[in-house]
Design a protein around this motif. Structure first.
Motif, PDB file in Angstrom:
ATOM      1  N   TRP A   1       0.825  -1.207   0.000  1.00 29.32           N
ATOM      2  CA  TRP A   1       0.000   0.000   0.000  1.00 29.32           C
ATOM      3  C   TRP A   1       0.867   1.268   0.000  1.00 29.32           C
ATOM      4  O   TRP A   1       0.566   2.225  -0.693  1.00 29.32           O
ATOM      5  CB  TRP A   1      -0.939   0.004   1.200  1.00 29.32           C
ATOM      6  CG  TRP A   1      -1.939  -1.113   1.196  1.00 29.32           C
ATOM      7  CD1 TRP A   1      -2.337  -1.874   0.130  1.00 29.32           C
ATOM      8  CD2 TRP A   1      -2.663  -1.600   2.311  1.00 29.32           C
ATOM      9  NE1 TRP A   1      -3.268  -2.802   0.527  1.00 29.32           N
ATOM     10  CE2 TRP A   1      -3.489  -2.663   1.858  1.00 29.32           C
ATOM     11  CE3 TRP A   1      -2.698  -1.268   3.656  1.00 29.32           C
ATOM     12  CZ2 TRP A   1      -4.338  -3.364   2.697  1.00 29.32           C
ATOM     13  CZ3 TRP A   1      -3.552  -1.969   4.504  1.00 29.32           C
ATOM     14  CH2 TRP A   1      -4.366  -3.005   4.024  1.00 29.32           C
TER      15      TRP A   1
ATOM     16  N   ALA B   1      -4.669   6.614   5.661  1.00 29.14           N
ATOM     17  CA  ALA B   1      -5.547   5.651   4.981  1.00 29.14           C
ATOM     18  C   ALA B   1      -5.169   4.217   5.369  1.00 29.14           C
ATOM     19  O   ALA B   1      -6.053   3.370   5.587  1.00 29.14           O
ATOM     20  CB  ALA B   1      -5.467   5.839   3.475  1.00 29.14           C
TER      21      ALA B   1
ATOM     22  N   PHE C   1      -6.533   3.516   8.727  1.00 30.66           N
ATOM     23  CA  PHE C   1      -7.970   3.282   8.625  1.00 30.66           C
ATOM     24  C   PHE C   1      -8.253   1.863   8.142  1.00 30.66           C
ATOM     25  O   PHE C   1      -9.129   1.175   8.693  1.00 30.66           O
ATOM     26  CB  PHE C   1      -8.625   4.295   7.678  1.00 30.66           C
ATOM     27  CG  PHE C   1     -10.068   3.981   7.415  1.00 30.66           C
ATOM     28  CD1 PHE C   1     -11.041   4.297   8.349  1.00 30.66           C
ATOM     29  CD2 PHE C   1     -10.439   3.328   6.248  1.00 30.66           C
ATOM     30  CE1 PHE C   1     -12.377   3.973   8.124  1.00 30.66           C
ATOM     31  CE2 PHE C   1     -11.770   3.000   6.006  1.00 30.66           C
ATOM     32  CZ  PHE C   1     -12.738   3.326   6.938  1.00 30.66           C
ATOM     33  N   LEU C   2      -7.521   1.399   7.132  1.00 26.88           N
ATOM     34  CA  LEU C   2      -7.742   0.047   6.605  1.00 26.88           C
ATOM     35  C   LEU C   2      -7.474  -1.006   7.680  1.00 26.88           C
ATOM     36  O   LEU C   2      -8.233  -1.965   7.827  1.00 26.88           O
ATOM     37  CB  LEU C   2      -6.861  -0.191   5.373  1.00 26.88           C
ATOM     38  CG  LEU C   2      -7.231   0.616   4.128  1.00 26.88           C
ATOM     39  CD1 LEU C   2      -6.150   0.477   3.059  1.00 26.88           C
ATOM     40  CD2 LEU C   2      -8.592   0.199   3.592  1.00 26.88           C
TER      41      LEU C   2
ATOM     42  N   GLU D   1     -10.225  -0.882  10.323  1.00 25.29           N
ATOM     43  CA  GLU D   1     -11.445  -1.484   9.795  1.00 25.29           C
ATOM     44  C   GLU D   1     -11.406  -3.005   9.919  1.00 25.29           C
ATOM     45  O   GLU D   1     -12.391  -3.638  10.321  1.00 25.29           O
ATOM     46  CB  GLU D   1     -11.585  -1.068   8.329  1.00 25.29           C
ATOM     47  CG  GLU D   1     -12.889  -1.413   7.703  1.00 25.29           C
ATOM     48  CD  GLU D   1     -12.949  -0.970   6.258  1.00 25.29           C
ATOM     49  OE1 GLU D   1     -14.088  -0.902   5.760  1.00 25.29           O
ATOM     50  OE2 GLU D   1     -11.905  -0.686   5.623  1.00 25.29           O
TER      51      GLU D   1
ATOM     52  N   ILE E   1      -8.183   2.537  -2.662  1.00 21.12           N
ATOM     53  CA  ILE E   1      -8.587   2.665  -1.263  1.00 21.12           C
ATOM     54  C   ILE E   1     -10.057   2.294  -1.099  1.00 21.12           C
ATOM     55  O   ILE E   1     -10.436   1.637  -0.125  1.00 21.12           O
ATOM     56  CB  ILE E   1      -8.294   4.079  -0.718  1.00 21.12           C
ATOM     57  CG1 ILE E   1      -6.793   4.321  -0.711  1.00 21.12           C
ATOM     58  CG2 ILE E   1      -8.878   4.258   0.676  1.00 21.12           C
ATOM     59  CD1 ILE E   1      -6.398   5.738  -0.340  1.00 21.12           C
TER      60      ILE E   1
ATOM     61  N   SER F   1     -11.131  -0.746   1.190  1.00 19.78           N
ATOM     62  CA  SER F   1     -11.988  -0.490   2.352  1.00 19.78           C
ATOM     63  C   SER F   1     -13.250  -1.355   2.322  1.00 19.78           C
ATOM     64  O   SER F   1     -13.823  -1.647   3.368  1.00 19.78           O
ATOM     65  CB  SER F   1     -12.351   0.991   2.454  1.00 19.78           C
ATOM     66  OG  SER F   1     -13.183   1.375   1.387  1.00 19.78           O
TER      67      SER F   1
ATOM     68  N   GLN G   1     -11.718  -5.072   3.428  1.00 17.83           N
ATOM     69  CA  GLN G   1     -11.065  -5.226   4.724  1.00 17.83           C
ATOM     70  C   GLN G   1     -11.970  -5.875   5.785  1.00 17.83           C
ATOM     71  O   GLN G   1     -11.488  -6.663   6.595  1.00 17.83           O
ATOM     72  CB  GLN G   1     -10.520  -3.886   5.221  1.00 17.83           C
ATOM     73  CG  GLN G   1      -9.183  -3.502   4.606  1.00 17.83           C
ATOM     74  CD  GLN G   1      -8.101  -4.508   4.878  1.00 17.83           C
ATOM     75  OE1 GLN G   1      -7.866  -5.419   4.082  1.00 17.83           O
ATOM     76  NE2 GLN G   1      -7.426  -4.374   6.002  1.00 17.83           N
TER      77      GLN G   1
END
Length: 148
Positions: A35, A44, A47-48, A51, A97, A101, A104
């Protein structure tokens, strides 16, 4: 342990869980590298990861036991493996992304649901009142650490 290995269903459980958890090890080792190389920022990426962890907790405590009750251990393990296949089919071809998302949360199924299914199956394989070999091993390690 030899008695457990003599049970064909236990050997299948070990094989399936090794394949699914092996995919987790591969993902965990290289996802951030991939990534980052694709230009995804640290916020980001955080966040992934968050999640995926939130989905895992949700499956462990909310939907996982109900899924196992409804579909059985074999069905839940199959569902977890299928979620892993879908996750890898998408993650292997994109660094979007948005798409990442969306996939995930499958981590909750591939990790937590399979773990719950494995624990239920272990309960069926091991006689009641006797801890399974891995628990006995961990207890002996913990006891030896307390002696030091």
């Amino acid at each position: 342990m030899h008695a457990l290995l003599a049970i064909p269903r236990f050997r299948i459980l070990i094989l399936v869980s090794a394949l699914v958890y092996g995919s987790h090890a591969m993902h965990d080792a290289f996802a951030v590298i991939r990534w980052s190389d694709a230009g995804i920022g640290t916020s980001a990426i955080s966040f992934l990861w968050s999640e995926a962890v939130a989905a895992e907790v949700f499956v462990f405590f909310v939907v996982g036991p109900a899924l196992i009750d409804r579909f059985g251990v074999r069905g839940a393990a199959t569902f977890a493996a299928a979620a892993g296949i879908i996750r890898w089919l998408i993650a292997g071809v994109t660094t979007s992304i948005l798409l990442l998302s969306l996939i995930q949360p499958l981590h909750g199924l591939t990790f937590a649901l399979l773990h719950l299914a494995c624990m239920r199956m272990m309960r069926a394989f091991v006689p009641q009142g006797r801890p399974p070999p891995p628990k006995r091993f961990m207890r002996s390690v913990q006891a030896s650490l307390r002696l030091r």
